[in-house]
Design a protein around this motif. Structure first.
Motif, PDB file in Angstrom:
ATOM      1  N   GLU A 408       0.857  -1.192   0.000  1.00 44.58           N
ATOM      2  CA  GLU A 408       0.000   0.000   0.000  1.00 44.58           C
ATOM      3  C   GLU A 408       0.892   1.241   0.000  1.00 44.58           C
ATOM      4  OE1 GLU A 408      -2.583   2.203   3.292  1.00 44.58           O
ATOM      5  OE2 GLU A 408      -3.523   0.306   2.681  1.00 44.58           O
ATOM      6  N   THR A 438       0.004  -1.787 -10.770  1.00 46.92           N
ATOM      7  CA  THR A 438      -0.991  -1.232  -9.848  1.00 46.92           C
ATOM      8  C   THR A 438      -2.245  -2.100  -9.890  1.00 46.92           C
ATOM      9  OG1 THR A 438      -1.813   0.237 -11.594  1.00 46.92           O
ATOM     10  CG2 THR A 438      -0.184   1.147 -10.065  1.00 46.92           C
ATOM     11  N   GLU A 439      -2.876  -2.260  -8.720  1.00 47.67           N
ATOM     12  CA  GLU A 439      -4.114  -3.026  -8.652  1.00 47.67           C
ATOM     13  C   GLU A 439      -5.299  -2.165  -8.229  1.00 47.67           C
ATOM     14  OE1 GLU A 439      -4.062  -6.578  -6.416  1.00 47.67           O
ATOM     15  OE2 GLU A 439      -2.927  -7.701  -7.923  1.00 47.67           O
ATOM     16  N   GLU A 440      -5.021  -1.147  -7.449  1.00 44.63           N
ATOM     17  CA  GLU A 440      -6.102  -0.288  -6.951  1.00 44.63           C
ATOM     18  C   GLU A 440      -5.546   1.114  -6.767  1.00 44.63           C
ATOM     19  OE1 GLU A 440      -8.809   0.204  -2.898  1.00 44.63           O
ATOM     20  OE2 GLU A 440      -7.864  -1.728  -3.334  1.00 44.63           O
ATOM     21  N   ASN A 442      -6.766   5.214  -5.665  1.00 48.09           N
ATOM     22  CA  ASN A 442      -7.713   6.268  -5.306  1.00 48.09           C
ATOM     23  C   ASN A 442      -6.933   7.516  -4.948  1.00 48.09           C
ATOM     24  OD1 ASN A 442      -6.905   6.050  -2.528  1.00 48.09           O
ATOM     25  ND2 ASN A 442      -8.322   4.318  -2.285  1.00 48.09           N
TER      26      ASN A 442
END
Length: 804
Positions: A408, A438-440, A442
């Motif tokens: 993260e 990258t997977e997520e 925001n």
């Protein structure tokens, strides 16, 4: 690591001069240690034609040659036995510097004849090992060409210094990835579009991995009907440029591909593999194996070997075996590409004292996903050079495929640590250019996936470092302002941080100490002072260096003795080093042994130099005690000083133990007369030793901000008559405990025993300091605390108050 600039540009076509390239690589954490420009190395060396060759009139073993090197003809006196008229040779002309020798060529008169150059051998040019005479070139060699141009050596070779964590950069591809990411360029991979026959590899070879912890992936290809020959000139040239010696085409190809792609490979003689079966297993304890260098080695069970159904054929990740070596008789080749556990290879190479280019890479970690790419590339080149047919497919055993690690990554956290406002998209672009996924995503964070080849990336802070590298450290303005924690809240950080050793060194050097460096090996007698069973060295340089030291005291005492014999009578020295002992622990590098990092300090002679203003003073116990106290305070530690639990052979009775968390982690005091005698010292020595392995894991006291009181301090003195056996520190603890909130400091300022005091008694006097943050204290504020202190000390220690 050596890299050819031309070759590097085949992977990424950048447009930078050498100075710019040096700057970019340095900012990426890759140091350019040296640059060799072969055009300059072979400046003033040309291909030439020997027009005539006559015997020297005044020397039987010399000849006088007329040599045409293009636009000029030079007279050269030559001592080589094989020089002859009509030969094509390499001529070094006036002003050239001979590569292997380093001397500059000048006109020289040799037996009355002026020689204007030198006809060179391969060894003199650093282009071969033939020492039999001058280098005779093929008849078709053109005359007058610069040597670098003729041999394709008009190249620049970079020597790069890589830190151990940058194993992903141990190849042309690895450096190209870094440059492509920084310069926003595309990477070009070398061709690997091989042609296979119709025989499936499953019919050629079987592979079994017994110990998957030590070898997580093993892949192979088979190439049949090859002709073993010398490598072509272009391949030999590429290897020589980076310091490798050509052997034969298959071996040279594996070396080239290792430098191209970072994946070590090994070629076996396929027909020497029993039952055409590969078994990857742990070595048997004491198993004998002869490596390619012809030496028989005794293996340990923590090592990994590549075996067939009958025998070991390679020491996994380190070196192949003589029993399956590629020779001129080899017709079929098994090509290996694997991933070995780095700690296993590191341990194997260290124990066997056997280092290779392969082990250097494996022990730092290779790219487990690049195994088949390297295999295809090498198979293609071997088939092109040696002929042969490549069996269909790859035998690839990969029991537990590695997943990409996920981290993260917080954008605000990265900005805070780097100290620069960098947009989220910019940071993600940097990471993607370096191969991260990258997977997520925001506004606050992104889940970053880490390719297995980046074994230096473990957490968020490592990703932040990557951002800083790509942003360029020169673009980050240092901020030397630090904040103070006024709340007093916070964590208890550990002392162990990467620069801690440097901080220790800086502290002692700033305190006037000199650092020394001594060997870890000592003689049996010195080691026996501290343990009955010192660690013996298997292959010592001699009896004097046959034991690993269990203590650093012998090393520092020998240094003191050497200095005293050379007239250096006053010393303040320290050393940070390792000591070794037998251990039952199983998780260290070599099971059965324990390695401990120690700090050793010594004071010898006078604490003040000769001068008119002050008398000379020798170092005493309170000097070394004060050093320990200052060290403790400077680094915000919570170490305590107390009597040792048991005698230490290095110290006299005048010593104290350093304790932390209830355990002894060091000692300080006067060296014992016995140990000084054993090292022929008749000068008092004060020692301090500290276990840094333990110290680095201690909690550091949290520093809290406390405002100073603007009101005056009130001081009171108390003296007590006590039994001689009572420890002054115990009395001080009682005073500090009973003194109340206004008591800020307690110090012993006087000690007396002897005349006018009862036998067995002593007098201790303490200075007490009281203050308040909001007012000036009055007698009525302090007197109750003083009375309470007196009563408690008299009660606990059967003491008697004395008038001061």
């Amino acid at each position: 690591m050596l890299l050819s600039l031309k070759k590097l540009k085949e992977f990424v076509n950048f447009d930078l001069n050498l100075e710019e390239l040096d700057d970019v690589l340095t900012m990426l954490g890759i140091e350019v240690e040296s640059v060799t420009d072969y055009s300059k190395k072979y400046d003033k060396f040309f291909t030439a034609h020997v027009l005539s060759c006559e015997k020297h009139p005044k020397a039987d073993k010399l000849t006088v040659c007329q040599v045409d090197f293009g636009n000029e003809i030079a007279t050269v006196v030559c001592g080589a036995p094989n020089v002859a008229q009509g030969q094509k040779v390499v001529l070094g002309t006036i002003g050239g510097v001979v590569p292997n020798g380093g001397f500059k060529l000048e006109k020289r008169k040799i037996r009355d004849i002026v020689s204007s150059g030198m006809i060179c051998s391969q060894t003199e040019l650093d282009l071969g090992e033939d020492t039999g005479g001058i280098w005779v070139l093929p008849e078709e060699t053109p005359v007058g060409l610069p040597v670098a141009q003729h041999f394709g050596l008009d190249d620049i070779v970079l020597e790069l210094g890589l830190t151990p964590n940058k194993s992903d950069c141990l190849s042309y591809l690895g450096i190209a990835r870094e440059l492509a990411a920084k310069l926003n360029l595309e990477i070009k991979l070398p061709k690997s579009n091989l042609v296979e026959n119709n025989i499936f590899i499953s019919e050629d070879i079987k592979i079994e991995i017994i110990d998957a912890e030590k070898c997580e992936r093993y892949a192979a290809r088979v190439i049949r009907n090859v002709e073993i020959k010398e490598s072509p000139a272009w391949l030999q040239k590429e290897l020589k440029l980076i310091g490798l010696r050509p052997v034969n085409a298959p071996v040279d190809v594996t070396n080239l591909v290792m430098f191209e792609l970072g994946q070590p490979l090994h070629a076996f003689d396929y027909d020497k593999i029993s039952d055409q079966k590969i078994i990857v297993r742990s070595a048997k304890e004491g198993e004998a194996f002869t490596t390619l260098d012809g030496k028989e080695r005794k293996l340990n069970d923590f090592m990994v070997v590549i075996a067939d159904s009958e025998k070991a054929i390679a020491l996994g990740g380190v070196m192949g075996g003589q029993n399956t070596e590629i020779t001129k008789a080899t017709q079929n080749i098994l090509l290996e590409s694997a991933y070995f556990n780095p700690s296993t290879i590191r341990k194997t190479a260290k124990v066997l004292a056997l280092a290779s280019d392969s082990s250097y890479r494996f022990e730092r970690g290779t790219d487990i996903e690049g195994i088949t790419r390297a295999l295809d590339r090498a198979a293609l080149l071997i088939a092109e050079i040696c002929g042969g047919e490549i069996s269909k497919g790859i035998m690839d055993i990969y029991p537990d495929p590695k997943a990409w690690n996920k981290i993260e990554f917080r954008f605000a956290r990265a900005r805070k640590i780097i100290g620069i406002e960098i947009e989220n998209d910019v940071m993600l672009t940097f990471l993607k250019s370096l191969g991260f996924g990258t997977e997520e995503i925001n506004d606050e964070y992104a889940i970053i996936t880490v390719p297995p080849r980046r074994n230096d990336i473990f957490g968020e802070i490592d990703l932040i470092e990557e951002i800083a590298r790509m942003y360029n450290y020169d673009n980050i303005t240092p901020n030397y302002v630090s904040s103070i924690n006024f709340s007093g809240k916070g964590v208890h950080p550990k002392l162990a941080t990467p620069p801690m050793r440097d901080k220790l060194r800086d502290y002692f050097v700033a305190s006037g100490f000199t650092e020394i460096l001594t060997q870890n090996m000592i003689d049996p007698k010195s080691a026996g002072i501290f343990t009955e069973n010192p660690v013996e060295i298997a292959n010592p340089l001699g009896v004097e260096l046959s034991r690993l030291r269990p203590s650093m005291v012998p090393s520092i005492l020998k240094t003191i003795d050497l200095n005293l014999r050379h007239g250096n009578q006053s010393l303040k020295i320290f050393e940070i080093g390792k000591v070794f002992n037998h251990s039952d622990k199983k998780n260290n590098l070599l099971a059965g042994f324990e390695e401990t990092e120690m700090l050793q300090i010594a004071l010898v002679g006078k604490s003040t130099p000769k001068q008119w203003a002050l008398p000379e003073k020798a170092w005493d116990f309170y000097d070394i005690k004060g050093l320990a106290e200052d060290f403790n305070e400077f680094f915000n530690l919570s170490m305590k000083f107390d009597l040792p639990n048991e005698n230490n052979p290095a110290y006299s009775a005048n010593c104290l133990a350093i304790k932390a968390n209830g355990k002894e982690i060091g000692y300080f005091g006067a060296a014992s007369a016995n140990i000084l005698k054993q090292f022929d010292l008749d000068t008092p020595v004060l020692l301090l030793e500290l276990n840094l392995t333990v110290l680095f894991n201690l909690d550091v006291k949290v520093q809290k901000y406390k405002p100073f009181s603007p009101f005056p301090t009130v001081n009171r003195d108390l003296a007590f008559l006590l039994d001689e056996s009572i420890n002054s520190g115990d009395v001080r603890k009682i005073i500090a405990k009973i003194g109340g909130g206004y008591l800020k400091k307690v110090e012993v300022f006087d000690f007396y025993a002897g005349k006018n005091l009862p036998e067995g008694k002593k007098s201790l006097a303490y200075s007490l300091s009281f203050s308040a943050p909001d007012r000036t204290l009055l007698d009525e504020d302090i007197d109750p605390a003083i009375e309470k202190i007196i009563k408690e000390v008299e009660k606990v220690f059967s003491a008697e108050l004395r008038k001061v």
